[in-house]
Design a protein around this motif. Structure first.
Motif, PDB file in Angstrom:
ATOM      1  N   ASP A 136    -108.390 -71.296 -14.971  1.00 14.15           N
ATOM      2  CA  ASP A 136    -107.754 -70.065 -14.501  1.00 14.15           C
ATOM      3  C   ASP A 136    -108.774 -68.964 -14.270  1.00 14.15           C
ATOM      4  O   ASP A 136    -108.525 -68.025 -13.507  1.00 14.15           O
ATOM      5  CB  ASP A 136    -106.712 -69.604 -15.518  1.00 14.15           C
ATOM      6  CG  ASP A 136    -105.586 -70.610 -15.664  1.00 14.15           C
ATOM      7  OD1 ASP A 136    -104.822 -70.770 -14.698  1.00 14.15           O
ATOM      8  OD2 ASP A 136    -105.484 -71.249 -16.723  1.00 14.15           O
ATOM      9  N   MET A 137    -109.904 -69.060 -14.960  1.00 16.28           N
ATOM     10  CA  MET A 137    -111.026 -68.162 -14.706  1.00 16.28           C
ATOM     11  C   MET A 137    -112.310 -68.851 -15.118  1.00 16.28           C
ATOM     12  O   MET A 137    -112.320 -69.712 -16.007  1.00 16.28           O
ATOM     13  CB  MET A 137    -110.871 -66.827 -15.433  1.00 16.28           C
ATOM     14  CG  MET A 137    -110.873 -66.912 -16.941  1.00 16.28           C
ATOM     15  SD  MET A 137    -110.857 -65.284 -17.716  1.00 16.28           S
ATOM     16  CE  MET A 137    -109.536 -65.495 -18.916  1.00 16.28           C
ATOM     17  N   VAL A 138    -113.385 -68.469 -14.441  1.00 18.15           N
ATOM     18  CA  VAL A 138    -114.716 -68.987 -14.761  1.00 18.15           C
ATOM     19  C   VAL A 138    -115.603 -67.801 -15.102  1.00 18.15           C
ATOM     20  O   VAL A 138    -115.577 -66.765 -14.421  1.00 18.15           O
ATOM     21  CB  VAL A 138    -115.310 -69.779 -13.581  1.00 18.15           C
ATOM     22  CG1 VAL A 138    -116.732 -70.221 -13.893  1.00 18.15           C
ATOM     23  CG2 VAL A 138    -114.447 -70.983 -13.272  1.00 18.15           C
ATOM     24  N   HIS A 139    -116.374 -67.945 -16.152  1.00 22.13           N
ATOM     25  CA  HIS A 139    -117.220 -66.859 -16.645  1.00 22.13           C
ATOM     26  C   HIS A 139    -118.692 -67.234 -16.513  1.00 22.13           C
ATOM     27  O   HIS A 139    -119.086 -68.358 -16.811  1.00 22.13           O
ATOM     28  CB  HIS A 139    -116.898 -66.584 -18.113  1.00 22.13           C
ATOM     29  CG  HIS A 139    -117.842 -65.634 -18.784  1.00 22.13           C
ATOM     30  ND1 HIS A 139    -117.707 -64.273 -18.684  1.00 22.13           N
ATOM     31  CD2 HIS A 139    -118.935 -65.846 -19.548  1.00 22.13           C
ATOM     32  CE1 HIS A 139    -118.677 -63.679 -19.369  1.00 22.13           C
ATOM     33  NE2 HIS A 139    -119.435 -64.626 -19.903  1.00 22.13           N
ATOM     34  N   THR A 140    -119.512 -66.279 -16.066  1.00 16.45           N
ATOM     35  CA  THR A 140    -120.952 -66.478 -16.002  1.00 16.45           C
ATOM     36  C   THR A 140    -121.662 -65.469 -16.898  1.00 16.45           C
ATOM     37  O   THR A 140    -121.119 -64.401 -17.195  1.00 16.45           O
ATOM     38  CB  THR A 140    -121.471 -66.320 -14.557  1.00 16.45           C
ATOM     39  OG1 THR A 140    -122.903 -66.457 -14.553  1.00 16.45           O
ATOM     40  CG2 THR A 140    -121.126 -64.949 -13.993  1.00 16.45           C
ATOM     41  N   GLY A 141    -122.860 -65.816 -17.314  1.00 18.01           N
ATOM     42  CA  GLY A 141    -123.680 -64.855 -18.033  1.00 18.01           C
ATOM     43  C   GLY A 141    -124.208 -63.793 -17.096  1.00 18.01           C
ATOM     44  O   GLY A 141    -123.941 -63.798 -15.896  1.00 18.01           O
ATOM     45  N   TYR A 142    -124.993 -62.884 -17.633  1.00 18.79           N
ATOM     46  CA  TYR A 142    -125.524 -61.803 -16.803  1.00 18.79           C
ATOM     47  C   TYR A 142    -126.874 -61.352 -17.325  1.00 18.79           C
ATOM     48  O   TYR A 142    -127.266 -61.650 -18.446  1.00 18.79           O
ATOM     49  CB  TYR A 142    -124.549 -60.629 -16.766  1.00 18.79           C
ATOM     50  CG  TYR A 142    -124.355 -59.911 -18.091  1.00 18.79           C
ATOM     51  CD1 TYR A 142    -125.046 -58.731 -18.380  1.00 18.79           C
ATOM     52  CD2 TYR A 142    -123.475 -60.399 -19.046  1.00 18.79           C
ATOM     53  CE1 TYR A 142    -124.863 -58.071 -19.584  1.00 18.79           C
ATOM     54  CE2 TYR A 142    -123.278 -59.745 -20.242  1.00 18.79           C
ATOM     55  CZ  TYR A 142    -123.972 -58.572 -20.510  1.00 18.79           C
ATOM     56  OH  TYR A 142    -123.793 -57.934 -21.711  1.00 18.79           O
ATOM     57  N   PHE A 143    -127.582 -60.646 -16.476  1.00 16.38           N
ATOM     58  CA  PHE A 143    -128.828 -60.008 -16.860  1.00 16.38           C
ATOM     59  C   PHE A 143    -128.563 -58.520 -17.034  1.00 16.38           C
ATOM     60  O   PHE A 143    -127.857 -57.908 -16.234  1.00 16.38           O
ATOM     61  CB  PHE A 143    -129.914 -60.223 -15.804  1.00 16.38           C
ATOM     62  CG  PHE A 143    -130.309 -61.665 -15.645  1.00 16.38           C
ATOM     63  CD1 PHE A 143    -131.209 -62.249 -16.512  1.00 16.38           C
ATOM     64  CD2 PHE A 143    -129.781 -62.426 -14.623  1.00 16.38           C
ATOM     65  CE1 PHE A 143    -131.575 -63.581 -16.367  1.00 16.38           C
ATOM     66  CE2 PHE A 143    -130.141 -63.754 -14.461  1.00 16.38           C
ATOM     67  CZ  PHE A 143    -131.036 -64.335 -15.337  1.00 16.38           C
ATOM     68  N   CYS A 144    -129.128 -57.966 -18.078  1.00 15.08           N
ATOM     69  CA  CYS A 144    -128.878 -56.561 -18.397  1.00 15.08           C
ATOM     70  C   CYS A 144    -130.114 -55.742 -18.047  1.00 15.08           C
ATOM     71  O   CYS A 144    -131.203 -55.986 -18.561  1.00 15.08           O
ATOM     72  CB  CYS A 144    -128.560 -56.431 -19.887  1.00 15.08           C
ATOM     73  SG  CYS A 144    -128.079 -54.797 -20.393  1.00 15.08           S
ATOM     74  N   TYR A 173    -120.946 -66.701  -6.318  1.00 15.87           N
ATOM     75  CA  TYR A 173    -119.573 -67.124  -6.043  1.00 15.87           C
ATOM     76  C   TYR A 173    -119.481 -68.577  -5.581  1.00 15.87           C
ATOM     77  O   TYR A 173    -118.445 -69.226  -5.785  1.00 15.87           O
ATOM     78  CB  TYR A 173    -118.906 -66.163  -5.061  1.00 15.87           C
ATOM     79  CG  TYR A 173    -118.525 -64.874  -5.761  1.00 15.87           C
ATOM     80  CD1 TYR A 173    -117.469 -64.857  -6.666  1.00 15.87           C
ATOM     81  CD2 TYR A 173    -119.264 -63.707  -5.577  1.00 15.87           C
ATOM     82  CE1 TYR A 173    -117.136 -63.709  -7.352  1.00 15.87           C
ATOM     83  CE2 TYR A 173    -118.934 -62.550  -6.262  1.00 15.87           C
ATOM     84  CZ  TYR A 173    -117.870 -62.551  -7.156  1.00 15.87           C
ATOM     85  OH  TYR A 173    -117.552 -61.404  -7.852  1.00 15.87           O
ATOM     86  N   GLU A 174    -120.535 -69.111  -5.020  1.00 13.60           N
ATOM     87  CA  GLU A 174    -120.579 -70.540  -4.715  1.00 13.60           C
ATOM     88  C   GLU A 174    -120.452 -71.340  -6.004  1.00 13.60           C
ATOM     89  O   GLU A 174    -119.687 -72.314  -6.104  1.00 13.60           O
ATOM     90  CB  GLU A 174    -121.884 -70.889  -4.007  1.00 13.60           C
ATOM     91  CG  GLU A 174    -121.973 -72.311  -3.525  1.00 13.60           C
ATOM     92  CD  GLU A 174    -121.296 -72.518  -2.180  1.00 13.60           C
ATOM     93  OE1 GLU A 174    -120.424 -73.407  -2.110  1.00 13.60           O
ATOM     94  OE2 GLU A 174    -121.627 -71.804  -1.225  1.00 13.60           O
ATOM     95  N   CYS A 175    -121.195 -70.921  -7.003  1.00 14.17           N
ATOM     96  CA  CYS A 175    -121.202 -71.635  -8.282  1.00 14.17           C
ATOM     97  C   CYS A 175    -119.878 -71.455  -9.023  1.00 14.17           C
ATOM     98  O   CYS A 175    -119.289 -72.421  -9.525  1.00 14.17           O
ATOM     99  CB  CYS A 175    -122.359 -71.131  -9.141  1.00 14.17           C
ATOM    100  SG  CYS A 175    -122.530 -72.005 -10.711  1.00 14.17           S
ATOM    101  N   LEU A 176    -119.380 -70.223  -9.090  1.00 20.34           N
ATOM    102  CA  LEU A 176    -118.127 -69.987  -9.803  1.00 20.34           C
ATOM    103  C   LEU A 176    -116.960 -70.724  -9.150  1.00 20.34           C
ATOM    104  O   LEU A 176    -116.101 -71.279  -9.847  1.00 20.34           O
ATOM    105  CB  LEU A 176    -117.832 -68.484  -9.870  1.00 20.34           C
ATOM    106  CG  LEU A 176    -118.346 -67.747 -11.117  1.00 20.34           C
ATOM    107  CD1 LEU A 176    -119.862 -67.848 -11.226  1.00 20.34           C
ATOM    108  CD2 LEU A 176    -117.913 -66.282 -11.107  1.00 20.34           C
ATOM    109  N   PHE A 177    -116.953 -70.729  -7.825  1.00 19.30           N
ATOM    110  CA  PHE A 177    -115.880 -71.426  -7.124  1.00 19.30           C
ATOM    111  C   PHE A 177    -115.933 -72.926  -7.400  1.00 19.30           C
ATOM    112  O   PHE A 177    -114.896 -73.576  -7.601  1.00 19.30           O
ATOM    113  CB  PHE A 177    -115.971 -71.180  -5.618  1.00 19.30           C
ATOM    114  CG  PHE A 177    -115.014 -72.016  -4.823  1.00 19.30           C
ATOM    115  CD1 PHE A 177    -113.658 -71.725  -4.812  1.00 19.30           C
ATOM    116  CD2 PHE A 177    -115.459 -73.121  -4.103  1.00 19.30           C
ATOM    117  CE1 PHE A 177    -112.758 -72.510  -4.093  1.00 19.30           C
ATOM    118  CE2 PHE A 177    -114.575 -73.909  -3.386  1.00 19.30           C
ATOM    119  CZ  PHE A 177    -113.223 -73.602  -3.385  1.00 19.30           C
TER     120      PHE A 177
END
Length: 393
Positions: free
Chosen positions: A114-122, A101-105
């Protein structure tokens, strides 16, 4: 200057073995001004008690206990309590990187997105593989809305249509999630994301991963059985509602119908005792396998459809069918219709063949397979992969 509050909403239902890990990953965020809303949606195990125990040790945590109303209503309960200028979601069986959330903010503020998207690990509970694969960092939705929605419905975009991989401005997510109907118990994230695309002007994509998504075979989206067909119908109607809400149904009708038909076939295939009845994918260059000895690599949905296709060619010889998870696949009842699937190491070195046909969808998996085949000295000129074609009628 004090940073704005971020409200993080966590829906929880009967996940006592995972929820502690999830909560700790949120408590330990480097971004400290958080409101952590845990929504116990009528759990019958110890999940609710675990939530209460963490509330005693961190005053940022607020717990909602409610009767079981489903994921959509659990998230809406959290949204009603949320005070933050920005809002994020974490599913109770997942966990997040301490800097998420530090990075997304940072980027939602810097880019006024209006929105920020991050990748993910599955995570399949045995291995974790990165799902980060972005070609762009910024999308102006006013210019690219049509392409983005069409690509999402065609599974041809690198932005995961989840809401747990994003940080939203408060105004956006409140409006978007309000359009998600309570009966949308499957695909609710997709419905919300499509609504968000119509409502937002800018999104920012971080070419990195901060979210850990846990695949559980007992979870709602992976264990629907015959009910899956009915859920696909409900999802279709919910997406249709969103498109009509923004006067866009006619524009996307063909794409939506294709998406729906494809998903219905997928559900029918899952519940059928004969997978040959419901083919979805086909190899688009059949002339390449004529009078050739081929090894088929991949035994998932694409691989099974390719096998069915190639088996109908009298001038094509399937000399082997391989998959890195052959030991697990052998026990599947559907594969009684197919040849024995073997491990790569069992066949490649001593086998004569003209081509290896890779039967998978994701380019990152193809790249991994290429590396594996290179390591065992397979001539790269004998390896073929084309993006699988899909039947549209």
């Amino acid at each position: 200057m004090k940073k704005p509050c971020i409200s993080i909403i966590v829906p929880i239902y009967n996940i006592q073995q995972y929820v502690g890990t999830c909560i700790k990953s949120i408590i330990n965020q480097s971004y400290k001004n958080l409101q952590i809303i845990l929504v116990d949606d009528g759990s019958t195990d110890f999940s609710g008690r675990i939530c209460d125990s963490y509330k005693l040790i961190d005053n940022r945590i607020e717990v909602i206990h409610q009767k079981n109303l489903g994921l959509v209503e659990a998230r809406k309960s959290g949204l009603r309590m949320a005070r933050g200028e920005y809002i994020g979601f974490v599913d109770g069986d997942d966990y997040i990187d301490e800097n998420m959330y530090e990075c997304l903010f940072k980027y939602i503020l810097k880019e006024d997105a209006d929105m920020v998207h991050t990748g993910y690990f599955c995570s399949n509970e045995n291995e974790i593989s990165s799902k980060v694969d972005f070609n762009t960092e910024f999308i102006s939705l006013e210019q690219h809305r049509k392409k983005l929605i069409n690509d999402i419905l065609n599974y041809d975009v690198n932005i995961e249509p989840s809401i747990w991989s994003k940080l939203f401005k408060r105004e956006l997510i409140l409006k978007a999630y309000d359009l998600v109907h309570f009966d949308c118990s499957y695909g609710e994230d997709l419905v919300c994301f499509i609504a968000s695309i119509f409502l937002a002007k800018k999104i920012y994509i971080i070419n990195d991963a901060y979210y850990y998504y846990r695949i559980r075979i007992t979870s709602l989206s992976h264990d629907m059985g015959i009910c899956g067909i009915g859920k696909e119908v409900t999802l279709y109607n919910n997406i249709k509602f969103i498109l009509k809400r923004f006067n866009a149904y006619n524009e996307y009708k063909e794409t939506l119908d294709f998406y729906f038909g494809k998903n219905i076939i997928k559900q029918m295939k899952k519940n059928s005792t004969n997978p040959f009845l419901y083919e979805t994918y086909y190899f688009g260059q059949p002339q390449l396998v004529q009078n050739k000895r081929i090894v088929l690599y991949g035994a998932g949905n694409v691989g099974r459809d390719y096998y069915s296709q190639f088996s109908r060619y009298t001038n094509c010889d399937i000399v082997a069918w391989i998959d890195k998870n052959a030991d697990k696949i052998k026990s599947r009842r559907l594969l009684q219709f197919f040849a024995k699937i073997k491990l790569v190491s069992e066949v490649i070195k001593d086998m004569e063949f003209d081509y290896i046909i890779i039967a998978v969808l994701e380019k990152k998996i193809v790249e991994s397979i290429m590396i594996t085949l290179s390591e065992i000295k397979v001539n790269k000129n004998k390896i073929i992969w084309f993006y699988p074609q899909m039947y549209k009628k």
